[in-house]
Design an enzyme around this catalytic site. Structure first.
Site, PDB file in Angstrom:
ATOM      1  CG  ASP A   1      -2.084   1.011   0.974  1.00  0.00           C
ATOM      2  OD1 ASP A   1      -3.023   0.649   0.241  1.00  0.00           O
ATOM      3  OD2 ASP A   1      -2.017   2.143   1.475  1.00  0.00           O
ATOM      4  CB  THR A   2       1.435   3.841  -2.270  1.00  0.00           C
ATOM      5  OG1 THR A   2       2.216   2.761  -2.800  1.00  0.00           O
ATOM      6  CG2 THR A   2       2.205   5.136  -2.416  1.00  0.00           C
TER       7      THR A   2
END
Length: 194
Positions: A71-72
């Site tokens: 996830d960013t």
């Protein structure tokens, strides 16, 4: 003879798939994790990225394959910028990032069939130029911002907004390849083989 190790990508992101292919990795299955991505009150951007990466991998854990979750999160100070779903939120993000530095955190987690886990958190500092109203309007019109953390995708038109970047370009895209390749190798998964 042992069966080759399988890999499940716990993400529907076409960017993550593209990045894995750059290092010769083709997941055997793509199974997007269905988790609540809401931030917990008081959570920092870095904590959110790390938690979501682990949660995504854990949500699709397999007893027959490695599971890769990522996830960013884009942050300005302790403020977490959203994954933009409408023009208004994209414009708000771009106006906030204009002429400023921000950080992009990408968490990566890997869970093996035997339960072994590994995770990494990669921080990248990005400096945006001051954006004109015309540049923001043009970027909004492009639609590249849809579903992107912080309202932009560095691999598209927004790359022209970046004055400086210190860290992982592929991490800003959504999957830091250096760390991901090393984690996969550590679990015995072949990387960069034809």
């Amino acid at each position: 003879m042992t069966e080759p190790l399988r890999l499940v990508l716990a993400s529907a992101s076409p960017r993550r798939l593209e990045l894995l292919r750059r290092i010769g990795v083709e997941p055997d299955e793509i199974r997007p994790a269905d988790i609540d991505e809401s931030e917990i009150p008081g959570e920092t951007p870095r904590q959110l990225a790390e938690r979501l990466a682990r949660s995504k991998a854990g949500a699709v854990v397999s007893d027959t394959a490695l599971v890769l979750g990522s996830d960013t999160v884009v942050g300005v100070g302790r403020r977490i910028l959203p994954k933009t779903e409408d023009e208004k939120s994209a414009r708000t993000c771009l106006e906030l990032l204009s002429g400023r530095n921000h950080r992009v955190w990408t968490g990566v987690a890997l869970i093996a069939p035997d339960g072994r886990t590994a995770s990494r958190l990669v921080e990248t500092r990005v400096s945006f130029k001051r954006l004109s109203f015309e540049e923001i309007d043009a970027y909004i019109a492009s639609g590249e911002w849809k579903g992107k953390a912080g309202g932009y995708g560095i691999q598209g038109m927004a790359e022209a907004f970046v004055m400086r970047l210190a860290g992982s370009y592929s991490g800003v895209m959504g999957l830091p390849l250096y760390e991901t390749a090393n984690m996969l190798r550590g679990f015995g998964y072949p990387v960069m083989v034809s």
